[in-house]
Enzyme design. Structure first.
Site: not given
Length: 537
Positions: A192-193, A427-428
């Site tokens: 859960g949280g 771009g890499a």
């Protein structure tokens, strides 16, 4: 003494087997009895159940984490004040969490450890306040915080008060981020949280079979989706270390896990105002790395293990790889060069040819941010053919995720050195800490190929009409590829245009990196004044 119903249980009181005393010695004896009760555990049956699961107690874990005899506990006598649902009749000391500070390799470390034997380690108001206080002390003292997690979530009997306790923890996790190192060690369930606190910290350790993390458990999953899954299959150590990327490390047992936490702490500074501790090394700074000549093939299409390159370069061949099992096409690790701690980011040609994809970009970006936050210099080893092509990658946001890594490097002010071993395309190449995005020093081996794209692809784009019109298109294509390589992809093209500081002999790699780091040790750089940036997510 009791009043009213003679069968009613007596009210809870400290060490009921010890009678009150009026003199100082008697009261000291009573205090010792209470402390003994607290330290040995107040429920032997619960202790036996913990051991039956193959798990250590909270205090045993703290003893393994910290230097011997260094632990100073705070609020050991804290008890909850809740009533209803039988809580008023069960008020054990510590309220299910042990908090305090000690040392690891002589440096101060704050710690809190859930005690599963008490309320299943569930968080209530008093439990949360103890954690809040130790977190506040860690931030104020400027020292790392380690949480040993083994809890069943919020204490249902205390209702929304328990949930508010989590809010206080999350807030402090965020406030401490980039200020002190935060390490979460998962040694039991976390559902859960409660799972969001580890997710907000810098490192997450897990132990196979005994630790799990998930937002909704197997029962809820089965009810909502019909899927059948076990606790470990849903949120076990290997799932998070290899598939989700939530866990940075996974180990088979608690002692090994906690020993590795100690090792990690030895590589980290106390806070964002200091530097990681240096360590003397018997590995000569000018050691020649002859093995590198054979480890890395000149043929860019042949794979090799980048780990062996790192092993050859760093002090004593020792490094701590982070996220070893997740996004394996990029390696991130902490190591020492000349005794100084460095963060290493490296493409891994052995996995997906070392391309950058969504997960690899996320992994490397967060590591770069971690190193920059804690003044750890960055060494980037580049052998990247580009970003991974594909419909799934594009539709799932490779542009956005790749931009995370670009943003992290552009924003980093620590010393940054990049080294191109072989391929560095498109771009890499820019994203992997090229000179154009702020690397302080950029080197390359004479096997480097820095270009917009590979020669084959470039020839197909630039010369496609001529290739189609040729009598022998394939021969024409080979000729164009050869010309493109000769003109634009030779090892010295980038150096001739000032995009590299030098082309170095691979055997000198260790010496060059160490000497460069020494020069950059006093680097100072400031970013523009702002509240914070808005990085891509």
């Amino acid at each position: 003494m009791t009043s009213g119903d003679p069968t009613a249980p007596p009210p809870a009181r400290p060490a009921p087997d010890v009678e009150p005393a009026s003199d100082v010695r008697g009261r000291v004896a009573r205090l010792r009895a209470i402390r003994e009760l607290v330290e040995r555990g107040q429920d032997e049956k619960a202790t036996a159940a913990q051991r039956a699961k193959g798990k250590l107690t909270a205090r045993e874990r703290i003893a393994l984490l910290l230097d011997e005899g260094s632990f100073h506990e705070v609020e050991p006598l804290r008890r909850h004040r809740a009533t209803g649902f039988g809580l008023e009749d069960k008020r054990p000391y510590t309220d299910g969490v042990v908090t305090g500070w000690g040392t690891v390799h002589g440096a101060t470390v704050f710690v809190y450890a859930h005690d599963f034997r008490i309320f299943g380690g569930a968080l209530g108001e008093a439990h949360a306040e103890k954690i809040h206080r130790i977190m506040d002390r860690a931030i104020a003292a400027g020292a790392p915080l380690v949480s040993l997690n083994d809890g069943a979530g919020a204490r249902i009997q205390e209702g929304v008060t328990a949930l508010a306790g989590y809010g206080g923890i999350f807030t402090r996790n965020a406030q401490a981020s980039g200020v002190i190192p935060q390490i979460s060690v998962m040694l039991g369930p976390c559902a859960g949280g409660a799972a969001y606190s580890p997710a907000l910290t810098d490192f997450v350790f897990m132990v196979r079979e005994t630790s799990q993390m998930f937002i909704t458990g197997p029962d809820v999953v089965r009810t909502v989706t019909g899927e059948q899954v076990t606790h470990n299959g849903l949120g076990g150590a290997d799932v998070h270390a290899e598939r989700s990327g939530v866990a940075h490390f996974a180990y088979d047992d608690e002692p090994t896990c906690l020993d590795e936490v100690r090792y990690l702490l030895s590589l980290l500074p106390q806070n964002n105002r200091g530097t990681a501790p240096a360590a003397p090394s018997e590995d000569p700074a000018d050691r020649r790395c002859e093995a590198l000549l054979d480890l890395v093939p000149a043929d860019g299409s042949r794979p090799y293990d980048m780990r062996r390159v790192i092993d050859e370069i760093v002090d004593e061949g020792e490094f701590l790889e982070v996220h070893e099992g997740w996004a394996t096409n990029v390696i991130v690790a902490l190591a020492r060069l000349g005794g100084q701690v460095v963060g290493i980011v490296a493409n891994q040609p052995q996995a997906l040819a070392g391309v950058l994809d969504i997960d690899a970009s996320d992994k490397a970006a967060r590591f770069v941010q971690l190193c920059d936050a804690f003044n750890i210099p960055l060494v980037t080893l580049v052998d990247v053919p580009g970003f991974l092509p594909g419909v799934d990658q594009e539709h799932n946001g490779i542009i956005r995720h790749g931009a995370k890594l670009l943003y992290a490097y552009c924003n980093a002010t620590v010393p940054r050195i990049s080294l191109v071993l072989r391929k560095a395309y498109g771009g890499a190449y820019i994203v992997m800490d090229s000179r154009s995005v702020g690397a302080d020093l950029s080197y390359a081996w004479p096997t480097n190929e820095i270009a917009v794209m590979g020669a084959e692809g470039a020839a197909d784009v630039i010369f496609r009409r001529g290739i189609r019109a040729a009598d022998d298109p394939e021969a024409m294509r080979r000729q164009m590829v050869k010309e493109y390589k000769a003109e634009l992809m030779h090892p010295y093209y980038a150096a001739e245009r000032g995009l590299l500081d030098d082309v170095i002999d691979p055997v000198d790699t260790r010496r060059v990196l160490i000497e460069s780091l020494r020069m950059l040790r006093t680097k100072h750089a400031d970013l523009a004044a702002r509240k914070h940036g808005n990085p891509p997510h």
